[in-house]
Design a protein around this motif. Sequence first.
Motif, PDB file in Angstrom:
ATOM      1  N   LEU A 183      -3.706  -1.142  10.605  1.00 21.12           N
ATOM      2  CA  LEU A 183      -2.492  -1.427   9.821  1.00 21.12           C
ATOM      3  C   LEU A 183      -2.643  -1.006   8.362  1.00 21.12           C
ATOM      4  O   LEU A 183      -1.701  -1.093   7.581  1.00 21.12           O
ATOM      5  CB  LEU A 183      -2.158  -2.923   9.865  1.00 21.12           C
ATOM      6  N   ARG A 204      -4.451  -6.729  -0.004  1.00 20.68           N
ATOM      7  CA  ARG A 204      -4.754  -7.822  -0.924  1.00 20.68           C
ATOM      8  C   ARG A 204      -3.482  -8.615  -1.237  1.00 20.68           C
ATOM      9  O   ARG A 204      -3.500  -9.816  -1.410  1.00 20.68           O
ATOM     10  CB  ARG A 204      -5.360  -7.271  -2.216  1.00 20.68           C
ATOM     11  N   LEU A 262      -4.541  -2.474   6.147  1.00 19.81           N
ATOM     12  CA  LEU A 262      -4.653  -3.632   5.268  1.00 19.81           C
ATOM     13  C   LEU A 262      -6.101  -3.902   4.881  1.00 19.81           C
ATOM     14  O   LEU A 262      -6.389  -4.534   3.873  1.00 19.81           O
ATOM     15  CB  LEU A 262      -4.046  -4.871   5.938  1.00 19.81           C
ATOM     16  N   LEU A 291      -6.476  -4.738  11.870  1.00  9.21           N
ATOM     17  CA  LEU A 291      -6.110  -4.746  10.449  1.00  9.21           C
ATOM     18  C   LEU A 291      -6.501  -3.443   9.753  1.00  9.21           C
ATOM     19  O   LEU A 291      -5.836  -3.013   8.801  1.00  9.21           O
ATOM     20  CB  LEU A 291      -6.747  -5.950   9.757  1.00  9.21           C
ATOM     21  N   VAL A 332      -1.120  -9.265   0.765  1.00  7.38           N
ATOM     22  CA  VAL A 332      -0.733 -10.146   1.880  1.00  7.38           C
ATOM     23  C   VAL A 332      -1.972 -10.833   2.442  1.00  7.38           C
ATOM     24  O   VAL A 332      -2.083 -11.094   3.643  1.00  7.38           O
ATOM     25  CB  VAL A 332       0.031  -9.380   2.995  1.00  7.38           C
ATOM     26  N   LEU A 333      -2.884 -11.133   1.546  1.00  9.28           N
ATOM     27  CA  LEU A 333      -4.185 -11.653   1.980  1.00  9.28           C
ATOM     28  C   LEU A 333      -4.075 -12.899   2.852  1.00  9.28           C
ATOM     29  O   LEU A 333      -4.829 -13.057   3.805  1.00  9.28           O
ATOM     30  CB  LEU A 333      -5.054 -11.935   0.748  1.00  9.28           C
ATOM     31  N   VAL A 363      -3.461 -11.738   6.269  1.00 13.43           N
ATOM     32  CA  VAL A 363      -4.650 -11.041   6.768  1.00 13.43           C
ATOM     33  C   VAL A 363      -5.684 -12.071   7.204  1.00 13.43           C
ATOM     34  O   VAL A 363      -6.259 -11.976   8.290  1.00 13.43           O
ATOM     35  CB  VAL A 363      -5.231 -10.104   5.675  1.00 13.43           C
TER      36      VAL A 363
END
Lengths: 599, 379
Positions: free
Chosen positions: B349, B366, B351, B346, B368-369, B372
């Motif tokens: 990526l 955040r 993120l 992650l 796409v939390l 994640v």
Amino acid sequence: MTDLTHIRNFSIVAHIDHGKSTLADRLIQLTGTVAERDMKEQLLDSMDIERERGITIKANSVRIEYPAKDGQTYILNLIDTPGHVDFAYEVSRSMRAVEGSLLVVDASQGVEAQTLANVYQAIDADHEIVPVLNKVDLPAADCDRVAEQIEDVIGIDATDAVQISAKTGLGIPDVLEAIVQRLPAPQGDRDAPLKAMLVDSWYDPYLGVVVMIRVMEGVIKKGDRIRMMQTAATYPIDRLAVLRPEMQNIAELGPGEIGVLTASIKQVRDTRVGDTITHEKRQTETALPGFKPAQPVVFCGLFPVDNGEFEDLRDAIEKLALNDASFSFEMETSAALGFGFRCGFLGLLHLEVIRDRIEREYQIELITTAPSVIYHVHMRDGTMEELHNPADMPDLTLVDHIEEPRIKATILVPDDYLGDVLKLCQDRRGIQEDLTYAGTRAMVVYDLPLNEVVFDFYDRLKSVTKGYASFDYQMTGYRQDFLVKMQVLVNEEPVDALSIMVHRDRAEMRGRAMCEKLKDLIPRHMFKIPIQAAIGGRVIARETLSAMRKDVTAKCYGGDATRKKKLLEKQKAGKKKMRQFGKVDIPQEAFISALKMDG
Amino acid sequence: MADQGFGLYLHWPFCQAKCPYCDFNSHVVAQIDQTAWAEAYGQQIEYFGELTKGRILNSVYFGGGTPSLMDVAVVDAVLDKIRATWSLANDIEVTLEANPTSVEADRFRDYRMAGVNRVSMGIQALRDADLRALGRLHSVSEALAAFDIARRIFDRVSFDLIYARQDQSLAAWEAELTEALALSADHLSLYQLTIEDGTAFADRFNAGKLRGLPAEDLSADMYELTQNLCEASGLPSYEVSNHAAHGAQSQHNLIYWRGGDWVGIGPGAHGRLTMADGRHGTQTDLSPQIWLEHCRQDPARPTYWEPILPAGHLTERLMMGLRLNEGVVLDNNFRRQINSCKVKYLLELGLLCEKNDRLITTRKGRLVLNSVLSELLAD
Ligand SMILES: Nc1nc2c(ncn2[C@@H]2O[C@H](COP(=O)(O)OP(=O)(O)O)[C@@H](O)[C@H]2O)c(=O)[nH]1
Ligand SMILES: C[S@@+](CC[C@H](N)C(=O)[O-])C[C@H]1O[C@@H](n2cnc3c(N)ncnc32)[C@H](O)[C@@H]1O
Ligand code: SF4
Ligand SMILES: [Mg+2]
């Protein structure tokens, strides 16, 4: 045993929904074959799936006793046959067991493609044919027009067509009289050595393998030792019965009679439809010509969604195969999908029926891969390989050329939709062979590659003609064409279950369509995903599934922690239904949906 | 957990009308025996006081429902009881949720006298048509008037808006949010409309009758716009949906997101308490009548306890902490438990990021939390 002159054997040929099952019900009902309280609709369709879908999959028969107007009682044997094109070959075999046919045509619809396909089989079998115009109760019924159409298109006399309503019962006695008066009685010498045709066989959980027979010559009795001439196997007969339609034991069957026997036969596969049954001791000299076994023409992979269910799947497939000799299977391993089976079917409906039964009766969720036909791959060294699975395509440098199966398709369609139908057939690489008119309907005959039809041709046809076209086909043979294997790469990795064989000229179009479809079918991920179609190493189409942009819960306070935790667990469970290809989750329905073409 | 603060949440489960999008534990009733509720709350405070002796209270939150329907006497009695039970931090935050329809200057002054020092108002929209569509009982002008009253009485006033509404365009939201920011509240909660199971909106949505909700890209664009506008107006986000001027963050909500302890009182209230035998979650009876009845029978009866095991605690810490711009502290304990391969992936990526021993979602992350989290927590 019944005197030959008092027997009539017949089948009913009809396009789907023209009323074959309803008429059969009425015949059974009117002759009191089944007590009123046991009467249920579509008596002869026995499996749930058959009832639900209104299709008949296996042949079935019923023995009816009919006291005719001449004061004599006749035995009428009706053999009910599958109406769907996938099972056309079985129909042709069953027809060899009877002498006549009722040609049922919906008087409000007229002749359709399956009417034609089925009636030609009856004509091939030298049947006497009685035209029956059904649904005359409907305001749209037009008996004169439809009778004329039968004469024009099929070329049989329809002046004495029986006008009925299977729904209300109107005209049913006339049908019974016509069977007796107009269909020929069977012939056969009862003193000759036994010669009986094996019409069909199926597996019954209580009785084991049940064999339907038609006696041509001689007499068969319970306890007789019989020999199957093709397989050379011998059996003592445990039980001899007639179907009314439930089994009723009988001591013997003579020439012209139809019934069933059981004889401790282990598997349906041990019987050959069309085989000649004779006595072990006193054998008939000439066997019946026999039939080629039905060959699977469509193949696909069936994989359990849950890898742990592979053994359950094996078990389910083996059980289903016991009752269906036309269904073939062998184990297959796929890099992406794990262990499963490569299965062969008579057609797409057959495939769907088997898949539904596995999912429903055995409760195994399946991933079905792209259906494929059998290609003939001719190698440089002069040998030929049958290719059932695009994933097995040999190295191109070793291949000389590839042949694909072709069909002759007959389509009947109202004028208004003719243009759409022609376009559909042209788009699917069809070659027009014939175009004629019968009233306001056109009859088109096309030579088409089976691989363009197998998947969604029928669905497309229905949709472009709003359901008004009818369709039937028969296999015609193999022809060479410029075929290539197209691979699909998701996030740079080939997904073998999505490989297909395609004509080179159609590859870009198919590739683009598949990439676009997959782009919709695969959910967005946290990263962007290239989706490509490629031939050999060359990319011919490409789409990019953009990265997910928003996936966050708006409100999360003290009280939400517990709930949100549960939601995360649920998500985890949902993921198990997807297959991971590298880092990408592909939903199970994507494998089939990706192949559907919109045009 | 003491260092993350200690709070008290008190749930008032009544509203004047049920909003069609709302899945809170809120009920519409003809009559409320306010004295009975004051008694029950008081008794519950005693019960939890015994269990948390010696702790210093940082925050009290009257949530709902519509707590601005509580009689001043009830709020007064509750706060008296609280003062008698715990020591209060000097900077204690005492918030009361208010609906614009129930804001009256006199009563609000009395709430302040009783000890409330912060108000959170459910304005929801600055467009009359949208307020109607949301089933709200107030108009924009009533909301603005109520906000005015509240701000004259309280130093700290926040309000809530729901956006990403039916047929709302990016430009329309930009104009509306600009108006909202011009009101210069020190705190804003800006929620995208969520279709919650079991609500009237969910029924309509499932029947295909709730149309015009934004697709993913528009909703992402709206979110980005919100971040930018708020930041430019001096109200940067500090949590997924919450924005505050410097120093004006909701101390109470930070306790939830930072993994602190809080007592949850009232029907359906949740709590988290660290005791000698570890961390526990509490939940109470959902039904107001049953809760009240159980309180009468035995103060311990309405509350259900469940231990929170290390794995569950990790999940909660990530779930809550990664919502904050400050992220979660990566102590040794945490580093041992967390899946370092997934973290690395992650991070690659873009993120997540790591800063000063904290694991933090990037702005992209955040948004796409949920994904994640499911990646981080997958087996
Ligand atoms: N109005 C009317 N409907 C009929 C008649 N015969 C059959 N049907 C209906 O037509 C549909 C198809 O009949 P079915 O017997 O299943 O057709 P099959 O597919 O040929 O077996 C069913 O809904 C029947 O109820 C009839 O004489 N009149
Ligand atoms: C506890 S609620 C209620 C406060 C108060 N009763 C009111 O409605 O004004 C807190 C906030 O959550 C938000 N909210 C409630 N349901 C929502 C939903 N379905 N989608 C988005 N936000 C929601 C609203 O902004 C609401 O003000
Ligand atoms: S007023 Fe607030 S708590 Fe009450 S129903 Fe409406 S949104 Fe829910
Ligand atoms: Mg039928």
